[in-house]
Design a protein around this motif. Sequence first.
Motif, PDB file in Angstrom:
ATOM      1  N   PHE A  25     -72.835  18.391  13.547  1.00  0.00           N
ATOM      2  CA  PHE A  25     -72.569  19.620  14.215  1.00  0.00           C
ATOM      3  C   PHE A  25     -73.739  20.560  14.579  1.00  0.00           C
ATOM      4  O   PHE A  25     -73.933  21.052  15.668  1.00  0.00           O
ATOM      5  N   ILE A  26     -74.571  20.653  13.625  1.00  0.00           N
ATOM      6  CA  ILE A  26     -75.859  21.385  13.873  1.00  0.00           C
ATOM      7  C   ILE A  26     -76.628  20.723  14.985  1.00  0.00           C
ATOM      8  O   ILE A  26     -76.823  21.550  15.870  1.00  0.00           O
ATOM      9  N   ASN A  27     -76.930  19.550  14.932  1.00  0.00           N
ATOM     10  CA  ASN A  27     -77.747  18.993  15.808  1.00  0.00           C
ATOM     11  C   ASN A  27     -76.956  19.065  17.400  1.00  0.00           C
ATOM     12  O   ASN A  27     -77.794  19.287  18.094  1.00  0.00           O
ATOM     13  N   LYS A  28     -75.616  18.820  17.202  1.00  0.00           N
ATOM     14  CA  LYS A  28     -75.027  18.765  18.625  1.00  0.00           C
ATOM     15  C   LYS A  28     -75.070  20.111  19.091  1.00  0.00           C
ATOM     16  O   LYS A  28     -75.367  20.608  20.442  1.00  0.00           O
ATOM     17  N   TRP A  29     -74.810  21.188  18.315  1.00  0.00           N
ATOM     18  CA  TRP A  29     -74.773  22.585  18.713  1.00  0.00           C
ATOM     19  C   TRP A  29     -75.947  23.012  19.411  1.00  0.00           C
ATOM     20  O   TRP A  29     -76.015  23.625  20.340  1.00  0.00           O
ATOM     21  N   VAL A  30     -77.237  22.772  18.658  1.00  0.00           N
ATOM     22  CA  VAL A  30     -78.376  23.182  18.933  1.00  0.00           C
ATOM     23  C   VAL A  30     -78.709  22.429  20.445  1.00  0.00           C
ATOM     24  O   VAL A  30     -79.164  23.315  21.292  1.00  0.00           O
ATOM     25  N   GLN A  31     -78.484  21.303  20.411  1.00  0.00           N
ATOM     26  CA  GLN A  31     -78.616  20.360  21.839  1.00  0.00           C
ATOM     27  C   GLN A  31     -77.644  21.437  23.074  1.00  0.00           C
ATOM     28  O   GLN A  31     -78.337  21.528  23.969  1.00  0.00           O
ATOM     29  N   GLY A  32     -76.583  21.663  22.636  1.00  0.00           N
ATOM     30  CA  GLY A  32     -75.708  22.021  23.702  1.00  0.00           C
ATOM     31  C   GLY A  32     -76.192  23.598  23.837  1.00  0.00           C
ATOM     32  O   GLY A  32     -76.212  24.095  25.302  1.00  0.00           O
ATOM     33  N   LEU A  33     -76.611  24.432  23.095  1.00  0.00           N
ATOM     34  CA  LEU A  33     -77.162  25.700  23.342  1.00  0.00           C
ATOM     35  C   LEU A  33     -78.421  25.532  24.135  1.00  0.00           C
ATOM     36  O   LEU A  33     -78.617  26.562  24.958  1.00  0.00           O
ATOM     37  N   GLN A  34     -79.330  24.689  23.831  1.00  0.00           N
ATOM     38  CA  GLN A  34     -80.401  24.517  24.458  1.00  0.00           C
ATOM     39  C   GLN A  34     -80.182  24.235  26.124  1.00  0.00           C
ATOM     40  O   GLN A  34     -80.687  24.793  27.242  1.00  0.00           O
ATOM     41  N   ILE A  35     -79.114  23.314  26.224  1.00  0.00           N
ATOM     42  CA  ILE A  35     -78.654  23.182  27.591  1.00  0.00           C
ATOM     43  C   ILE A  35     -78.039  24.131  28.421  1.00  0.00           C
ATOM     44  O   ILE A  35     -78.440  24.566  29.579  1.00  0.00           O
ATOM     45  N   CYS A  36     -77.224  24.840  27.584  1.00  0.00           N
ATOM     46  CA  CYS A  36     -76.708  26.135  28.155  1.00  0.00           C
ATOM     47  C   CYS A  36     -77.642  27.235  28.665  1.00  0.00           C
ATOM     48  O   CYS A  36     -77.601  27.643  29.720  1.00  0.00           O
ATOM     49  N   ASN A  37     -78.637  27.331  27.852  1.00  0.00           N
ATOM     50  CA  ASN A  37     -79.899  28.459  28.066  1.00  0.00           C
ATOM     51  C   ASN A  37     -80.681  28.036  29.095  1.00  0.00           C
ATOM     52  O   ASN A  37     -81.378  28.853  29.546  1.00  0.00           O
ATOM     53  N   SER A  38     -80.934  26.635  29.389  1.00  0.00           N
ATOM     54  CA  SER A  38     -81.770  26.386  30.122  1.00  0.00           C
ATOM     55  C   SER A  38     -81.513  26.455  31.558  1.00  0.00           C
ATOM     56  O   SER A  38     -82.080  26.635  32.461  1.00  0.00           O
ATOM     57  N   SER A  39     -80.057  26.323  31.683  1.00  0.00           N
ATOM     58  CA  SER A  39     -79.612  26.631  33.141  1.00  0.00           C
ATOM     59  C   SER A  39     -79.757  27.736  33.846  1.00  0.00           C
ATOM     60  O   SER A  39     -80.288  28.043  34.872  1.00  0.00           O
ATOM     61  N   SER A  40     -79.574  28.885  32.978  1.00  0.00           N
ATOM     62  CA  SER A  40     -79.611  30.222  33.894  1.00  0.00           C
ATOM     63  C   SER A  40     -80.226  31.274  32.566  1.00  0.00           C
ATOM     64  O   SER A  40     -79.824  31.550  31.739  1.00  0.00           O
ATOM     65  N   LYS A  41     -81.272  31.760  33.195  1.00  0.00           N
ATOM     66  CA  LYS A  41     -81.860  32.817  32.176  1.00  0.00           C
ATOM     67  C   LYS A  41     -81.336  34.035  32.182  1.00  0.00           C
ATOM     68  O   LYS A  41     -81.295  34.823  31.058  1.00  0.00           O
ATOM     69  N   LYS A  42     -80.779  34.472  33.160  1.00  0.00           N
ATOM     70  CA  LYS A  42     -80.042  35.859  33.023  1.00  0.00           C
ATOM     71  C   LYS A  42     -78.588  35.774  32.866  1.00  0.00           C
ATOM     72  O   LYS A  42     -77.894  35.375  33.921  1.00  0.00           O
ATOM     73  N   MET A  43     -78.035  36.035  31.689  1.00  0.00           N
ATOM     74  CA  MET A  43     -76.856  36.077  31.621  1.00  0.00           C
ATOM     75  C   MET A  43     -76.218  37.223  31.049  1.00  0.00           C
ATOM     76  O   MET A  43     -76.828  37.894  30.078  1.00  0.00           O
ATOM     77  N   ASN A  44     -74.988  37.685  31.255  1.00  0.00           N
ATOM     78  CA  ASN A  44     -74.516  39.029  30.505  1.00  0.00           C
ATOM     79  C   ASN A  44     -73.937  38.522  29.292  1.00  0.00           C
ATOM     80  O   ASN A  44     -73.724  37.431  28.967  1.00  0.00           O
ATOM     81  N   LEU A  45     -73.574  39.620  28.646  1.00  0.00           N
ATOM     82  CA  LEU A  45     -72.972  39.150  26.847  1.00  0.00           C
ATOM     83  C   LEU A  45     -71.866  38.284  27.008  1.00  0.00           C
ATOM     84  O   LEU A  45     -71.980  37.410  26.195  1.00  0.00           O
ATOM     85  N   LEU A  46     -70.975  38.567  27.910  1.00  0.00           N
ATOM     86  CA  LEU A  46     -69.737  37.815  27.984  1.00  0.00           C
ATOM     87  C   LEU A  46     -69.908  36.321  28.313  1.00  0.00           C
ATOM     88  O   LEU A  46     -69.347  35.469  27.535  1.00  0.00           O
ATOM     89  N   GLU A  47     -70.955  36.146  29.233  1.00  0.00           N
ATOM     90  CA  GLU A  47     -71.124  34.823  29.784  1.00  0.00           C
ATOM     91  C   GLU A  47     -71.756  34.053  28.537  1.00  0.00           C
ATOM     92  O   GLU A  47     -71.494  32.998  28.051  1.00  0.00           O
ATOM     93  N   ARG A  48     -72.653  34.583  27.995  1.00  0.00           N
ATOM     94  CA  ARG A  48     -73.538  34.146  26.694  1.00  0.00           C
ATOM     95  C   ARG A  48     -72.790  33.667  25.682  1.00  0.00           C
ATOM     96  O   ARG A  48     -72.514  32.659  25.031  1.00  0.00           O
ATOM     97  N   LYS A  49     -71.655  34.795  25.369  1.00  0.00           N
ATOM     98  CA  LYS A  49     -70.683  34.570  24.204  1.00  0.00           C
ATOM     99  C   LYS A  49     -69.837  33.156  24.593  1.00  0.00           C
ATOM    100  O   LYS A  49     -69.814  32.427  23.703  1.00  0.00           O
ATOM    101  N   LYS A  50     -69.261  33.278  25.631  1.00  0.00           N
ATOM    102  CA  LYS A  50     -68.528  32.251  26.105  1.00  0.00           C
ATOM    103  C   LYS A  50     -69.338  30.736  25.826  1.00  0.00           C
ATOM    104  O   LYS A  50     -68.617  29.792  25.503  1.00  0.00           O
ATOM    105  N   LYS A  51     -70.522  30.787  26.492  1.00  0.00           N
ATOM    106  CA  LYS A  51     -71.245  29.748  26.283  1.00  0.00           C
ATOM    107  C   LYS A  51     -71.334  29.178  24.796  1.00  0.00           C
ATOM    108  O   LYS A  51     -71.351  28.016  24.585  1.00  0.00           O
ATOM    109  N   ILE A  52     -71.849  30.301  24.035  1.00  0.00           N
ATOM    110  CA  ILE A  52     -72.139  29.878  22.606  1.00  0.00           C
ATOM    111  C   ILE A  52     -70.962  29.212  22.057  1.00  0.00           C
ATOM    112  O   ILE A  52     -70.870  28.308  21.317  1.00  0.00           O
ATOM    113  N   LYS A  53     -69.699  29.732  22.245  1.00  0.00           N
ATOM    114  CA  LYS A  53     -68.175  29.378  21.647  1.00  0.00           C
ATOM    115  C   LYS A  53     -68.239  27.845  22.238  1.00  0.00           C
ATOM    116  O   LYS A  53     -67.797  27.155  21.356  1.00  0.00           O
ATOM    117  N   LEU A  54     -68.176  27.859  23.442  1.00  0.00           N
ATOM    118  CA  LEU A  54     -68.066  26.640  24.072  1.00  0.00           C
ATOM    119  C   LEU A  54     -68.770  25.517  23.508  1.00  0.00           C
ATOM    120  O   LEU A  54     -68.321  24.374  23.071  1.00  0.00           O
TER     121      LEU A  54
END
Lengths: 198, 91
Positions: A25-54
């Motif tokens: 889980f940790i490996n995959k989550w870190v991977q996922g978070l990196q992908i999410c954050n690499s796409s768009s640098k500016k995210m509002n709180l809600l978008e960021r939270k959704k991405k983290i949860k997803l």
Amino acid sequence: MNLCQQNANSKEAKMHNSCQLEKEFINKWVQGLQICNSSSKKMNLLERKKKIKLSADIAIASAKNLTTSWSKAIISEATKDEQNMTLVKNVCGPESKFMYAHQKVTSHKRTTSKKILKKCYGVHRKMKKMEPCRGSNLATCIAKRLVKKRTQVLKRLVPGGELMDEYSVIKEALDYILSLKVQVDVMKNLVNVTTSLS
Amino acid sequence: MSSRRSRQSSSGARISDDQIVQLISKLQQLLPGTRIQRSNKASASKVLQETCTYVRSLHREVDDLSDRLSQLLSTIDADSPEASIIRSLIM
């Protein structure tokens, strides 16, 4: 004595399994978070939270490696949205392609046909239910109805539960709860680490 | 002997009552808090109810933690070395 040994072994096996799951889980989550954050640098709180949860949900589902129905349901649900495709592909790997493409069609068919059936037999089923509860059977009858009612609620809580029968949904719930616990533990640790460092 | 067997196995009788009871007891072990084990269906519905409550609370926890994480990560623009560790790890 053998039974005690068996119990100890199964407990150890369970611990080992959950440690394994945690690592995955940790490996995959870190991977996922990196992908999410690499796409768009500016995210509002809600978008960021959704991405983290997803990314957390996809990570825990993918860590199961297609062994459980709830995990497949999460991934196929996520792939319904085009935007999540890169995330799913990279975290889950290419094998999941066949799984979710197939899942999309069948689950939809099953839900619509089930809905039609429910509408047709809804009245008849209600009348049938009223019949057998008399006298000495009353307690068992009520108990059975309660169990059925609760299982219906559980079906809505476990991903993909609507398509399962009573027995499977309870079985899946067992595994789902264990995985949710792992997810919560890891997320708590990350929150603690981040809090202490900032 | 007969009191247990007198439970009528209705539709879906392929799965025995005993199997369901076993599953329910396993579920019980996962739930927080300790309870005396019983094998009749009345407590099975209770176990199921608590399972539903527990799953909902776990969902809520995941949601809250995601919230907190998103807040923490968005405020972590500091130039401290620790912040850069986190940033390099998950960003």
